[in-house]
Design a protein around this motif. Structure first.
Motif, PDB file in Angstrom:
ATOM      1  N   ALA A 121       2.774  10.536  -7.503  1.00 53.71           N
ATOM      2  CA  ALA A 121       3.565  10.856  -8.697  1.00 53.71           C
ATOM      3  C   ALA A 121       2.688  10.956  -9.945  1.00 53.71           C
ATOM      4  CB  ALA A 121       4.639   9.798  -8.906  1.00 53.71           C
ATOM      5  N   PHE A 122       1.613  10.187  -9.983  1.00 52.79           N
ATOM      6  CA  PHE A 122       0.769  10.152 -11.170  1.00 52.79           C
ATOM      7  C   PHE A 122      -0.031  11.448 -11.357  1.00 52.79           C
ATOM      8  CE2 PHE A 122      -2.989   8.687 -13.599  1.00 52.79           C
ATOM      9  CZ  PHE A 122      -2.319   8.189 -14.709  1.00 52.79           C
ATOM     10  N   THR A 150      12.118  19.342 -15.992  1.00 57.86           N
ATOM     11  CA  THR A 150      11.567  19.982 -14.785  1.00 57.86           C
ATOM     12  C   THR A 150      11.204  18.959 -13.708  1.00 57.86           C
ATOM     13  OG1 THR A 150       9.328  19.980 -15.708  1.00 57.86           O
ATOM     14  CG2 THR A 150      10.664  21.965 -16.062  1.00 57.86           C
ATOM     15  N   SER A 151      11.455  17.686 -13.953  1.00 61.23           N
ATOM     16  CA  SER A 151      11.080  16.657 -12.968  1.00 61.23           C
ATOM     17  C   SER A 151      11.782  16.809 -11.616  1.00 61.23           C
ATOM     18  CB  SER A 151      11.291  15.256 -13.530  1.00 61.23           C
ATOM     19  OG  SER A 151      12.630  15.026 -13.832  1.00 61.23           O
ATOM     20  N   PRO A 152      12.991  17.383 -11.529  1.00 64.02           N
ATOM     21  CA  PRO A 152      13.557  17.595 -10.191  1.00 64.02           C
ATOM     22  C   PRO A 152      12.722  18.537  -9.314  1.00 64.02           C
ATOM     23  CG  PRO A 152      15.302  17.689 -11.818  1.00 64.02           C
ATOM     24  CD  PRO A 152      13.997  17.640 -12.572  1.00 64.02           C
ATOM     25  N   ARG A 161      10.999  10.001  -7.316  1.00 65.94           N
ATOM     26  CA  ARG A 161      11.668   8.967  -8.112  1.00 65.94           C
ATOM     27  C   ARG A 161      10.698   8.370  -9.141  1.00 65.94           C
ATOM     28  NH1 ARG A 161      12.206   3.580  -7.547  1.00 65.94           N
ATOM     29  NH2 ARG A 161      11.061   3.562  -5.580  1.00 65.94           N
ATOM     30  N   ILE A 162       9.492   8.068  -8.701  1.00 64.90           N
ATOM     31  CA  ILE A 162       8.495   7.496  -9.609  1.00 64.90           C
ATOM     32  C   ILE A 162       8.029   8.540 -10.619  1.00 64.90           C
ATOM     33  CG2 ILE A 162       6.173   6.510  -9.724  1.00 64.90           C
ATOM     34  CD1 ILE A 162       6.820   5.183  -7.014  1.00 64.90           C
ATOM     35  N   TYR A 163       7.909   9.781 -10.178  1.00 62.08           N
ATOM     36  CA  TYR A 163       7.508  10.845 -11.110  1.00 62.08           C
ATOM     37  C   TYR A 163       8.507  10.962 -12.258  1.00 62.08           C
ATOM     38  CZ  TYR A 163       6.736  15.357 -13.187  1.00 62.08           C
ATOM     39  OH  TYR A 163       6.541  16.350 -14.095  1.00 62.08           O
ATOM     40  N   PHE A 164       9.784  10.856 -11.958  1.00 64.11           N
ATOM     41  CA  PHE A 164      10.799  10.936 -13.011  1.00 64.11           C
ATOM     42  C   PHE A 164      10.580   9.838 -14.047  1.00 64.11           C
ATOM     43  CE2 PHE A 164      14.974   9.721 -14.748  1.00 64.11           C
ATOM     44  CZ  PHE A 164      15.259  10.883 -15.435  1.00 64.11           C
ATOM     45  N   ILE A 165      10.240   8.635 -13.603  1.00 60.93           N
ATOM     46  CA  ILE A 165       9.974   7.528 -14.526  1.00 60.93           C
ATOM     47  C   ILE A 165       8.751   7.851 -15.383  1.00 60.93           C
ATOM     48  CG2 ILE A 165       9.319   5.088 -14.678  1.00 60.93           C
ATOM     49  CD1 ILE A 165      10.967   4.731 -12.031  1.00 60.93           C
ATOM     50  N   PHE A 166       7.700   8.376 -14.768  1.00 61.50           N
ATOM     51  CA  PHE A 166       6.517   8.777 -15.534  1.00 61.50           C
ATOM     52  C   PHE A 166       6.859   9.875 -16.535  1.00 61.50           C
ATOM     53  CE2 PHE A 166       3.331   7.548 -11.985  1.00 61.50           C
ATOM     54  CZ  PHE A 166       3.230   6.268 -12.488  1.00 61.50           C
ATOM     55  N   ALA A 167       7.659  10.847 -16.101  1.00 61.88           N
ATOM     56  CA  ALA A 167       8.011  11.975 -16.965  1.00 61.88           C
ATOM     57  C   ALA A 167       8.776  11.510 -18.205  1.00 61.88           C
ATOM     58  CB  ALA A 167       8.830  13.000 -16.187  1.00 61.88           C
ATOM     59  N   LEU A 168       9.549  10.448 -18.074  1.00 62.26           N
ATOM     60  CA  LEU A 168      10.270   9.926 -19.244  1.00 62.26           C
ATOM     61  C   LEU A 168       9.312   9.458 -20.341  1.00 62.26           C
ATOM     62  CD1 LEU A 168      13.160   7.899 -17.564  1.00 62.26           C
ATOM     63  CD2 LEU A 168      13.322  10.097 -18.755  1.00 62.26           C
ATOM     64  N   PRO A 179       0.807  -1.230   0.000  1.00 68.06           N
ATOM     65  CA  PRO A 179       0.000   0.000   0.000  1.00 68.06           C
ATOM     66  C   PRO A 179       0.839   1.279   0.000  1.00 68.06           C
ATOM     67  CG  PRO A 179      -0.856  -1.559   1.611  1.00 68.06           C
ATOM     68  CD  PRO A 179       0.437  -2.119   1.094  1.00 68.06           C
ATOM     69  N   ARG A 180       2.028   1.234   0.605  1.00 64.01           N
ATOM     70  CA  ARG A 180       2.887   2.429   0.581  1.00 64.01           C
ATOM     71  C   ARG A 180       3.333   2.745  -0.845  1.00 64.01           C
ATOM     72  NH1 ARG A 180       7.663   1.327   4.238  1.00 64.01           N
ATOM     73  NH2 ARG A 180       7.316  -0.692   3.285  1.00 64.01           N
ATOM     74  N   GLN A 181       3.617   1.699  -1.620  1.00 67.66           N
ATOM     75  CA  GLN A 181       4.002   1.911  -3.018  1.00 67.66           C
ATOM     76  C   GLN A 181       2.853   2.532  -3.817  1.00 67.66           C
ATOM     77  OE1 GLN A 181       7.042   1.504  -4.330  1.00 67.66           O
ATOM     78  NE2 GLN A 181       7.799   0.850  -2.326  1.00 67.66           N
ATOM     79  N   LEU A 182       1.630   2.152  -3.465  1.00 66.41           N
ATOM     80  CA  LEU A 182       0.465   2.739  -4.125  1.00 66.41           C
ATOM     81  C   LEU A 182       0.378   4.235  -3.820  1.00 66.41           C
ATOM     82  CD1 LEU A 182      -2.030   2.389  -5.870  1.00 66.41           C
ATOM     83  CD2 LEU A 182      -3.294   1.717  -3.809  1.00 66.41           C
TER      84      LEU A 182
END
Length: 195
Positions: A95-96, A150-152, A173-180, A86-89
């Motif tokens: 991030a989403f 701008t992900s940082p 960290r997850i946002y950066f993956i989404f931003a890619l 659940p923490r990963q969710l």
């Protein structure tokens, strides 16, 4: 002699033919001294409702399937992530949210593609429509790369909204993956707008 087309009165020679994109050709009829104005269009007069529906589905069905696929992928991601931890969710969800906001912002920037392509196709200038599409692809890549760069700032945003340090770190960290993935999503959107 005047030419008349309701609801406007147009003063013109009786033999005047005016191209007008929104109407089918109307044959000139003479009512005494008041002939009607003949309006021509690039539209095919044999275009039936069934043909319109078929052409719309031909263009729209692949887009509908792609959109549905995106929703199914997000749903499966949420289900699988929530079952695992659940923490990963929580990290995923945090991030989403900004990722979707940037995606919608990018769609807004690319919205003019539809207008310009439609205008060019309406004039019969298919090459110009292709040029508009190429420019839209360039803009899509540029916006996508800008969003990645701008992900940082996501960490700052998450902290400013009162998230915990752990949640901020992991969501960034997850946002950066989404931003890619945003450049590819915007390329897709530019192409959909071209269709």
């Amino acid at each position: 002699r005047v030419a008349c087309q309701a609801p406007w009165l147009i003063i013109a020679p009786a033999d005047l033919t005016v191209p007008h994109p929104g109407f089918l050709p109307i044959p000139a009829q003479h009512f005494g001294i008041m002939p009607t104005l003949t309006i021509q269009s690039g539209a095919d007069p044999a275009m039936t409702l069934l043909r319109h529906v078929r052409e719309t589905l031909t263009l729209g069905l692949p887009v509908m399937v792609a959109r549905s696929g995106l929703l199914v992928m997000v749903t499966v991601d949420i289900i699988m992530t929530g079952r695992d931890d659940p923490r990963q969710l929580a990290y995923y969800s945090l991030a989403f949210a900004p990722t979707m906001n940037l995606y919608i912002l990018g769609m807004g920037f690319l919205m003019g593609t539809m207008v310009l392509v439609s205008h060019a196709e309406g004039r019969g200038a298919s090459r110009e429509a292709g040029t508009v599409w190429k420019v839209a692809l360039f803009h899509a890549v540029g916006l996508g790369v800008l969003f990645v760069l701008t992900s940082p700032l996501a960490g700052w945003f998450f902290s400013a909204t009162g998230q915990s340090e752990e949640l901020t770190r992991e969501a960034q960290r997850i946002y950066f993956i989404f931003a890619l993935g945003l450049p590819g999503l915007l390329l897709y959107q530019a192409t959909v707008f071209m269709l």
